[in-house]
Write a protein that holds these residues in place. Sequence first.
Motif, PDB file in Angstrom:
ATOM      1  N   GLY A 106       0.958  -1.385   0.085  1.00 46.10           N
ATOM      2  CA  GLY A 106      -0.121  -0.021   0.219  1.00 46.10           C
ATOM      3  C   GLY A 106       1.071   1.168   0.072  1.00 46.10           C
ATOM      4  N   MET A 107       1.917   1.322   0.920  1.00 47.45           N
ATOM      5  CA  MET A 107       2.788   2.432   0.913  1.00 47.45           C
ATOM      6  C   MET A 107       3.389   2.644  -0.444  1.00 47.45           C
ATOM      7  N   ALA A 108       3.723   1.401  -1.239  1.00 48.70           N
ATOM      8  CA  ALA A 108       4.522   1.393  -2.355  1.00 48.70           C
ATOM      9  C   ALA A 108       3.845   2.064  -3.358  1.00 48.70           C
ATOM     10  N   VAL A 109       2.215   1.606  -3.543  1.00 47.12           N
ATOM     11  CA  VAL A 109       1.365   2.101  -4.498  1.00 47.12           C
ATOM     12  C   VAL A 109       1.049   3.812  -4.277  1.00 47.12           C
ATOM     13  N   PHE A 110       1.032   4.047  -3.043  1.00 43.37           N
ATOM     14  CA  PHE A 110       1.039   5.545  -2.717  1.00 43.37           C
ATOM     15  C   PHE A 110       1.932   6.360  -3.244  1.00 43.37           C
ATOM     16  N   ALA A 111       3.519   5.911  -3.144  1.00 42.45           N
ATOM     17  CA  ALA A 111       4.408   6.640  -3.491  1.00 42.45           C
ATOM     18  C   ALA A 111       4.443   6.699  -5.013  1.00 42.45           C
ATOM     19  N   PHE A 112       4.078   5.505  -5.618  1.00 47.18           N
ATOM     20  CA  PHE A 112       4.024   5.502  -7.147  1.00 47.18           C
ATOM     21  C   PHE A 112       2.891   6.448  -7.475  1.00 47.18           C
TER      22      PHE A 112
END
Length: 388
Positions: free
Chosen positions: A359-365
């Motif tokens: 979820g954090m990686a998708v947010f950063a993307f």
Amino acid sequence: MNTVAALAPRRFRPGFWTAVAVVLFLAFCTVTVIRFTKGLGAVTNLSDQFPWGLWIGFDLLCGVGLAAGAFTLTAVVHLFNLKKFEPIVRPTILTGFLGYAFVIVALLLDLGQPWRIWHAIVYWNPHSVMFEVAWCVMLYTTVLAVEFSPVVFEKFGFHAPARIIHRLITPLVILGVILSTLHQSSLGSLYLIVPSKLHPLWYSPMLPLHFYISAIGAGIGMVILESYLSGRAFRRHLEMDLLEPLARGMVVALGIYGLMRLQAIRRNHAFGSILDFGYEGQMFLLEFTLGVILPVVLMSFKRLRTHPDWLVGSAFLAVLGFVMNRLNVSITGMEAASGTRYLPSGMEIIVSVGLVATGMAVFAFAVRMFPIFPGGPVTRGSESEEGA
């Protein structure tokens, strides 16, 4: 020579946290394959005596609750017309949408027969709390997707549909508030059917209201924490002029929730369980001290509330206490009646941590690709090495 080197395209080198996120995602995928090929028994410590564990207590109850900042903040901006909070609405909606999306993924893993998850759409049972929760989660996830869609439309130049959604934003927000109120409280209603099993430190006929009010308090804390993490990762300043008033709202919500909890414990004559300092009493004291007493006391002082470190620390405590509460309700408070002791397996933990990391990686993307923050997408050059 130096000029040529300066003009050369910058080569992307994954940072430490990117590597950690990739490892956790691969571990999550591995456990998912094992779960769907060998069943729940191969990856969890669940049993007939204790069928709901970490994936319900953390992934579902916490995931939905911590996403409550989305409906709270959109209501503040679009219903109460407090436009000064508008700069943090988009990241909050994105956080909420990702939270609900990954709750659905976790449910697919936890259900014994996940291929039947669509049955709630066709086979109606209006007397079931789970039926109401299923429909509200589906509908509110859709509402969040629609609220976020203008960001995507603006990115690709589809201005007409973006304008239409902007015109419909008020009824969308009202619908979102109604749906959130229904299912945030109904998650507490799930435990109303076990008055003889749930420990009196956590059981109350007012559980639906407890769940709703605590979700508002923790949801605001999550907004503050998300703003801090985004600032660290993308070198953005902390909007103290926006977050300090939110902290005051968090104090009010947590204060009301704390008084309701103490009143319920008094009615259940359960203060003795705290004074005995047994397992349940210790867990309650830890949860209540970290998640209610400390944030309320600390944020009641303006000098601390306007200091970034104290503000973020108190928000973290509110979120941590909320997580402990949901785990205490779903696990600690049910263990004695089940006659067994449940500890999540390593693979259960990998799934939960993997979902958070993804979820954090998708947010950063999304932040890199779309105008989530004022000023447009965040470029790689503006990020810190730590957050890259």
